[in-house]
Design a protein around this motif. Structure first.
Motif, mmCIF file in Angstrom:
data_model
loop_
_atom_site.group_PDB
_atom_site.id
_atom_site.type_symbol
_atom_site.label_atom_id
_atom_site.label_comp_id
_atom_site.label_asym_id
_atom_site.label_seq_id
_atom_site.Cartn_x
_atom_site.Cartn_y
_atom_site.Cartn_z
ATOM 1 N N UNK A 229 0.810 -1.234 0.000
ATOM 2 C CA UNK A 229 0.000 0.000 0.000
ATOM 3 C C UNK A 229 0.834 1.270 0.000
ATOM 4 N N UNK A 230 2.148 1.168 -0.206
ATOM 5 C CA UNK A 230 2.970 2.378 -0.318
ATOM 6 C C UNK A 230 2.694 2.981 -1.699
ATOM 7 N N UNK A 231 2.491 4.298 -1.714
ATOM 8 C CA UNK A 231 1.952 4.963 -2.912
ATOM 9 C C UNK A 231 3.065 5.542 -3.781
ATOM 10 N N UNK A 232 3.641 4.714 -4.653
ATOM 11 C CA UNK A 232 4.751 5.175 -5.499
ATOM 12 C C UNK A 232 4.306 5.301 -6.957
ATOM 13 N N UNK A 233 4.911 6.225 -7.699
ATOM 14 C CA UNK A 233 4.497 6.443 -9.098
ATOM 15 C C UNK A 233 5.126 5.448 -10.076
ATOM 16 N N UNK A 234 4.718 5.584 -11.338
ATOM 17 C CA UNK A 234 5.252 4.737 -12.411
ATOM 18 C C UNK A 234 6.644 5.196 -12.823
ATOM 19 N N UNK B 190 -1.584 6.001 -6.724
ATOM 20 C CA UNK B 190 -1.247 6.791 -7.914
ATOM 21 C C UNK B 190 -0.812 5.922 -9.096
ATOM 22 N N UNK B 191 -0.146 4.784 -8.836
ATOM 23 C CA UNK B 191 0.333 3.974 -9.967
ATOM 24 C C UNK B 191 -0.831 3.406 -10.782
ATOM 25 N N UNK B 192 -1.934 3.079 -10.101
ATOM 26 C CA UNK B 192 -3.111 2.557 -10.816
ATOM 27 C C UNK B 192 -3.831 3.706 -11.517
ATOM 28 N N UNK B 193 -3.880 4.860 -10.860
ATOM 29 C CA UNK B 193 -4.578 6.004 -11.455
ATOM 30 C C UNK B 193 -3.812 6.542 -12.668
ATOM 31 N N UNK B 194 -2.482 6.599 -12.551
ATOM 32 C CA UNK B 194 -1.680 7.032 -13.717
ATOM 33 C C UNK B 194 -1.933 6.082 -14.886
ATOM 34 N N UNK B 195 -1.960 4.793 -14.588
ATOM 35 C CA UNK B 195 -2.148 3.790 -15.645
ATOM 36 C C UNK B 195 -3.499 3.985 -16.328
ATOM 37 N N UNK B 196 -4.548 4.176 -15.525
ATOM 38 C CA UNK B 196 -5.887 4.355 -16.106
ATOM 39 C C UNK B 196 -5.921 5.586 -17.010
ATOM 40 N N UNK B 197 -5.346 6.678 -16.522
ATOM 41 C CA UNK B 197 -5.390 7.936 -17.277
ATOM 42 C C UNK B 197 -4.568 7.836 -18.571
#
Ligand SMILES: O=C(O)[C@H](O)COP(=O)(O)O
Length: 334
Positions: A99-104, A133-140
């Motif tokens: 659950x650590x929130x790291x980017x792509x 954020x990694x899942x949200x970046x991917x979706x966007x």
């Protein structure tokens, strides 16, 4: 870049799956043809109790006026796309992330764009992502490749003010938007005291078998973390309460989430046993397509590219949607 090998590993696994009417008993829950999910260890009512229904501006889901999109009509059929996020900075460093929130990474960005190209002709009416954020970046990043060119908009419902302040006041603009619904229940499994540790070093310290058990077994949690079973209790319950009703209403759904939250959802969709799920590996940035029809999920593999004919032959509705996109782009180019 998605590799053929990773694609094959997902697809070949499908051949291992049990028959649609199979029953899972070894790992304490049973799935029958009506796709109910009940846990022996955790009462299903309790699972329901820990999830809450999402509330958001339904008008963002209203039909487009410019494309009489079949996906918008009430139908007993819908597409479901699952995507594990692209490579993250901690995937690159081989660290347990949870659950650590790291980017792509840049490679992760490319994977997400590539995934978007692969699904660019498949209808998407609503997107669910984890809160990371990694899942949200991917979706966007995936959605900006879509030929329909609708704008994905994250719906913030963390407070009344957040909802009010992010309202859209044009119906036309809403019609050209896709709601993106973040849900913590779709987050990666919480990896407990392994978060931030190097996977290789952890295997050297505790032994390969022990670490493999923590990473892939169904019901053995890593120290102070979630087992896949615990992750499934929230992710599958969320899927049943919030995503299945959308599919049943004919909405085409994309879910951008994580290795283990998606493994638990795939276990439910494909009726995998707790033994079978051990060998289910999901590569970063590879989209998987399911068709939901008459209450059943049909696995359709990973769309290889936007022009792959096979995908669109799966259902008449997908073929019609793609044809409409073709016609519209011809009009624009003319
Ligand atoms: O959380 C992590 O470290 C990864 O996203 C998934 O890790 P796993 O392959 O060890 O389950």
């Amino acid at each position: 870049m998605a590799t053929a090998t990773s694609h094959q590993s997902v697809v070949s696994f499908a051949s291992l799956r049990s028959s649609p009417s199979s029953t899972i008993s070894q790992c304490g829950f049973k799935i029958d043809s009506s796709l109910s999910f009940t846990s022996k260890k955790t009462n299903f009512c309790k699972i329901k109790a820990i999830t809450s229904s999402v509330s958001y501006d339904n008008t963002l889901l209203s039909p487009s006026k410019t494309i009489p999109d079949n996906s918008q009509k009430k139908s007993n059929e819908a597409a479901l796309i699952l995507i594990r996020h692209g490579e993250s900075l901690w995937n690159e460093k081989n660290l347990f992330t949870g659950c650590v929130d790291v980017p792509l990474t840049e490679k992760g960005v490319e994977e997400a764009i590539e995934a978007g190209k692969r699904i660019s002709n498949i209808p998407v009416d609503v997107i669910f992502t984890s809160s990371l954020i990694r899942a949200q970046m991917t979706a966007m990043l995936a959605m900006i490749q879509h030929r329909r060119k609708k704008v994905p908009i994250i719906l913030h419902d963390e407070s009344e003010q957040a909802k009010t302040w992010s309202q859209v006041f044009s119906d036309e603009t809403k019609n050209q938007s896709i709601p993106v619904i973040p849900a913590w229940q779709l987050n990666e499994r919480m990896y407990g005291e392994l978060q931030g540790l190097n996977k290789q070093e952890t295997a050297e310290r505790y032994g390969k078998e022990q670490v493999h058990e923590w990473r892939r077994s169904y019901d053995i949690p890593p120290p102070k973390g979630e087992s896949l079973e615990m992750c499934a209790e929230r992710a599958v319950a969320y899927f049943q309460d919030n995503i299945e009703p959308k599919l049943a209403a004919g909405k085409n759904v994309m879910i951008a989430a994580h290795g283990n939250s998606l493994r638990s959802i795939i276990m439910y969709l494909d009726k995998l046993t707790c033994q079978e799920v051990i060998s289910l590996e999901l590569s970063t940035g590879i989209p998987l397509l399911y068709i939901f029809k008459e209450g059943k999920f049909m696995k359709r593999g990973s769309p290889v590219g936007p022009t792959e004919a096979g995908v669109y032959a799966y259902t008449k509705r997908l073929a019609q949607y793609r044809q409409k996109l073709e016609e519209d782009s011809e009009v624009i180019c003319a």
